[in-house]
Design a protein around this motif. Structure first.
Motif, PDB file in Angstrom:
ATOM      1  N   ASP A 173      -5.843  -1.065  -4.859  1.00  0.00           N
ATOM      2  CA  ASP A 173      -5.198  -1.638  -3.677  1.00  0.00           C
ATOM      3  C   ASP A 173      -6.079  -2.717  -3.053  1.00  0.00           C
ATOM      4  OD1 ASP A 173      -3.645  -2.239  -1.545  1.00  0.00           O
ATOM      5  OD2 ASP A 173      -3.600  -0.216  -0.687  1.00  0.00           O
ATOM      6  N   GLU A 174      -5.777  -3.960  -3.346  1.00  0.00           N
ATOM      7  CA  GLU A 174      -6.553  -5.104  -2.855  1.00  0.00           C
ATOM      8  C   GLU A 174      -8.062  -4.840  -2.949  1.00  0.00           C
ATOM      9  OE1 GLU A 174      -5.031  -7.398   0.347  1.00  0.00           O
ATOM     10  OE2 GLU A 174      -3.243  -6.167   0.577  1.00  0.00           O
ATOM     11  N   SER A 179       0.838  -1.209   0.000  1.00  0.00           N
ATOM     12  CA  SER A 179       0.000   0.000   0.000  1.00  0.00           C
ATOM     13  C   SER A 179       0.871   1.257   0.000  1.00  0.00           C
ATOM     14  CB  SER A 179      -0.927   0.023   1.216  1.00  0.00           C
ATOM     15  OG  SER A 179      -1.871  -1.009   1.108  1.00  0.00           O
TER      16      SER A 179
HETATM   17 MG   LIG Z   1      -2.129  -2.792   2.073  1.00  0.00          MG
END
Ligand SMILES: [Mg+2]
Ligand SMILES: Nc1ncnc2c1ncn2[C@@H]1O[C@H](COP(=O)(O)OP(=O)(O)O)[C@@H](O)[C@H]1O
Length: 253
Positions: free
Chosen positions: A162-163, A50
């Motif tokens: 992000d995910e 991240s």
């Molecule tokens: Mg992360």
């Protein structure tokens, strides 16, 4: 060879916490992402994924190194980069349309035009007929569709995810991965997609960059995924790659 869309040059990141404690999160990350490439950054939790994406987004500054977009240094967030986070970050009091048209609205795009833009991306992500629904009326998968439509509506050249499917149940997640493939094939962009899931990475990526399993996060391996799309999780070559990447990483599956 064309100029890369994004270049990360020797990026390191050290957070200085209270009491001048240092957390060394990233070390010497260098990578190039080509125009319209689908790059996946793969690694377990807490390895700096991240942080790296936030640096590329311009939300964090690197301690060392730099990010270039079309050859120009990134210093702050911009409409050229669309962001999709794991937590949906939708405005609860706005409808699907209200959420998707927010970016163009803030950029001063007149109502008729921004509605047209928003509608186009609502249609693209398959949410037609849900324009007037509020986030609480939507499933997790649908909320993330809104997130994707909202990012597209700003007209970004690069999508940073992000995910995005980390909160979804396994079946919805696989379905959303297929949807991501369809959406990307329809509206090609340069994509940087962060995940901790090897299957998701192989399903989507042109190329996977894996990060090490400990801080500071360094690049561990780079894999070119040249399987034909739409990929099958049960395909022999898919399974072979999966085994290889699993063996080479210290990921906890
Ligand atoms: Mg992360
Ligand atoms: N603003 C911050 N200040 C201090 N430490 C941070 C900050 N942001 C992230 N970290 C630390 O960096 C490490 C990596 O975090 P992160 O980039 O979120 O990893 P990942 O996304 O791979 O789980 C974690 O140990 C986290 O605590």
């Amino acid at each position: 060879m064309s100029i890369p869309k994004i270049v990360c040059q020797n990026i390191s990141k050290i957070f200085i916490q209270k009491g001048s404690q240092r957390v060394h999160v990233l070390q010497d990350i260098s990578l190039e992402v080509q125009d319209n490439e689908f790059l996946v950054i793969l690694g377990p939790g807490q390895c700096g994924k991240s942080t790296l994406l936030r640096i590329i987004a311009g939300l964090e500054t690197p301690s060392e190194g730099s990010v270039l977009l079309d050859g120009k240094p990134v210093t702050k967030p911009g409409p050229d980069r669309g962001l999709v986070f794991q937590s949906y970050m939708l405005f609860a009091w706005r409808t699907v349309m209200g959420n998707v048209e927010m970016g163009p609205k803030l950029n001063g795009v007149p109502k008729t035009e921004r509605r047209k833009i928003a509608q186009r991306y609502i249609d693209l992500v398959g949410l037609q007929k849900f324009e007037n629904h509020y986030p609480h009326q939507l499933s997790g998968g649908m909320k993330q569709r809104v997130g994707i439509a909202r990012a597209y509506a700003n007209g970004p050249q690069v999508m940073l995810l992000d995910e995005p499917f980390g909160q979804l149940d396994a079946q919805t997640r696989i379905f959303m991965e297929k949807e991501t493939e369809r959406i990307w094939q329809t509206e090609k962009r340069t994509v940087i997609f962060v995940t901790n899931n090897i299957d998701e990475a192989i399903f989507l990526a042109d190329r996977i960059v894996s990060l090490e399993n400990k801080l500071p996060g360094r690049m561990a391996s780079v894999y070119d995924i040249d399987l034909p799309r739409l990929r099958e999780h049960t395909d022999m070559k898919f399974l072979h790659l999966r085994q290889m990447i699993t063996d080479e990483s210290t990921l906890i599956l």
